[in-house]
Design a protein around this motif. Sequence first.
Motif, mmCIF file in Angstrom:
data_model
loop_
_atom_site.group_PDB
_atom_site.id
_atom_site.type_symbol
_atom_site.label_atom_id
_atom_site.label_comp_id
_atom_site.label_asym_id
_atom_site.label_seq_id
_atom_site.Cartn_x
_atom_site.Cartn_y
_atom_site.Cartn_z
ATOM 1 N N ILE A 520 3.280 2.836 1.394
ATOM 2 C CA ILE A 520 2.246 3.603 2.108
ATOM 3 C C ILE A 520 0.887 2.963 1.811
ATOM 4 N N GLY A 521 0.142 2.650 2.866
ATOM 5 C CA GLY A 521 -1.184 2.039 2.700
ATOM 6 C C GLY A 521 -2.234 2.956 3.295
ATOM 7 N N PHE A 522 -3.015 3.620 2.432
ATOM 8 C CA PHE A 522 -4.022 4.566 2.931
ATOM 9 C C PHE A 522 -5.172 3.803 3.589
ATOM 10 N N GLY A 523 -5.527 4.231 4.799
ATOM 11 C CA GLY A 523 -6.626 3.575 5.533
ATOM 12 C C GLY A 523 -6.283 2.163 5.972
ATOM 13 N N MET A 524 -4.981 1.823 6.019
ATOM 14 C CA MET A 524 -4.598 0.437 6.327
ATOM 15 C C MET A 524 -3.949 0.285 7.707
ATOM 16 N N ALA A 525 -4.230 1.226 8.622
ATOM 17 C CA ALA A 525 -3.613 1.172 9.959
ATOM 18 C C ALA A 525 -3.887 -0.164 10.652
ATOM 19 N N ALA A 539 2.795 -8.502 0.165
ATOM 20 C CA ALA A 539 2.074 -7.253 -0.095
ATOM 21 C C ALA A 539 1.623 -7.195 -1.549
ATOM 22 N N ALA A 540 0.449 -6.581 -1.739
ATOM 23 C CA ALA A 540 -0.033 -6.252 -3.090
ATOM 24 C C ALA A 540 0.053 -4.736 -3.202
ATOM 25 N N TYR A 541 0.556 -4.227 -4.322
ATOM 26 C CA TYR A 541 0.822 -2.785 -4.421
ATOM 27 C C TYR A 541 0.927 -2.344 -5.871
ATOM 28 N N VAL A 542 0.812 -1.035 -6.063
ATOM 29 C CA VAL A 542 1.194 -0.426 -7.342
ATOM 30 C C VAL A 542 2.438 0.417 -7.064
ATOM 31 N N ARG A 557 2.639 1.825 -3.335
ATOM 32 C CA ARG A 557 1.347 2.242 -2.773
ATOM 33 C C ARG A 557 0.580 0.953 -2.488
ATOM 34 N N LEU A 558 0.510 0.616 -1.205
ATOM 35 C CA LEU A 558 -0.031 -0.682 -0.799
ATOM 36 C C LEU A 558 -1.529 -0.781 -1.042
ATOM 37 N N LYS A 559 -1.958 -1.942 -1.549
ATOM 38 C CA LYS A 559 -3.388 -2.219 -1.742
ATOM 39 C C LYS A 559 -3.886 -3.140 -0.633
#
Length: 563
Positions: A520-525, A539-542, A557-559
């Motif tokens: 899930i990437g918040f604000g990453m549409a 992808a970079a993520y935590v 959680r996608l960065k």
Amino acid sequence: MRWTLKPKPSEEKTTQLSQTLGVNAIIASLLIQRGIETFEDAKKFFRPSLDGLHDPYLMKDMDKAVQRIGKAIAGGENILVYGDYDVDGTTSVALLSSYLKSYYPNVATYIPDRYEEGYGVSYQGIDFAHDNDFSLIIALDCGVKAIEKVAYASEKNIDFIICDHHRPGVEIPKAVAVLDPKRDDCEYPYKELCGCGVGFKLIQALAKNRNQTIEDLVLYLDLVATAIGADIVPITGENRILAYFGLKVINSNPRTGFKAILKQVKKTELTITDVVFIIAPRINAAGRMKHGNHAVTLLTETDINRAAVWAGEIEEFNTQRRDTDKLITEEALLQISEKKEEDRTTTVVYNENWHKGVIGIVASRLTETYYRPTLVFTKSGEKLAASARSVRGFDVYNALEACQEHIEQFGGHKYAAGLTLLEEDYQKFKDEFEKVVAQTIDPKLLKPELELDAEIDLADITPKFYRILKQFAPFGPGNRRPVFMSQHLKDVGLGKCVGEDKSHLRVVVKQGNSAQFTGIGFGMAAKQGIACKGQPFKAAYVIDENEWQGHVSLQLRLKDIKP
């Protein structure tokens, strides 16, 4: 956004630690990157202990501070506990005043009015002390630069003890004691305490004299943990121990004021991040919108019904604060575009009607849009006041120091500062600040950097791996939540934009024949084109947990994502 992969520790070191601790090479490598190289280091990291706190008497002037407080109590003097109006200041005042009041009645508190008196020790506060027969002021989270103010107080026969953590100037105020681990002549082993942390060291020293142990002071650590989170100090060394035990208090037996705040928020287990985003803004809102006294009253209240009333008021202040900072941010962004200042190296904006209580938040918001050192000014009495925020790797305090001929006064640290100047100096200062930053900043610092701890495969992500990662908490500066990178990922055809305004990106990814994970990437549409067209991407993520209808699964959680 530029990605920077942290250097990989040597294979020899990694293998050795991996065998010593019985963990895999990725975990061993993450630990070495955090300076943990031996079994003993790892034990301290994974099992923080109150025994790891330093002796408070290692701090310069601690003996003098304890002696002077002892003398005040023996002589029945009135003690005024004085602190700044932000989270660090109000928690410090709540901490020290409630500790002293547990065995001595003649203690009162004072928080300066953000608008009438401004930051730090004020003449008005000293006059208040004089008029009300206080002969000792203990200043917390401020005071290390208050040379004239301390001198003014001593003319009125008022002594000062200063507990601060900001960088001192060349001269130290002539107070009875100046506790500040950042003093050049202070050999205290840990330099990164917040103001409330220095206050805690003082009560630790006082407790020693009263035959109390550290166990007797644990109940105060909810305040210290809140200040550590809010003041963005490194969560390393002593701060890590204080934050770790403080969070335990917040989650098991919080003070009445915290209970009242948390009643309004549906959250069972709080992390440091939750403290920063849930508790801290509400405490801060009191000083921003009304008066910091409200926060101290809430934090020291023991009656749950009264606390609920205070918490309700503070909730209203917080709603006002949110609306106000949103409006000012919009006006500031408009000012930048109208003046065609999108391509500068700095952001410096001013409007005399902006609310002084939120300019720091607005400065932080503006750096999210234009990633560069930022100052937001408003009118404050006869002068202009500003909050400064920086970008990672650039010392805004040093930049202000280079412009000080145009500044009345300033203070703060590397990434956040405050200043005042005369209105006629505003434009000269603005031009000079732009010039100084343009000449001294490394251009690559003007692009947000995403630091990656390690490249891993999706197959490495197991429940056991995540269980160990969770024990790296509390996370914060100096001990960030590990960010991973994986390549050759493919969305299995379920990727889409989600959320009320469809601004978030949800993907379901595999890597070769690996198990699939939801990301899930918040604000990453805007990244949907990269992820959802069937082409491989990185992808970079935590890693975190997602709970859905009682079922808990690991998710990414996608960065950021790149082709």
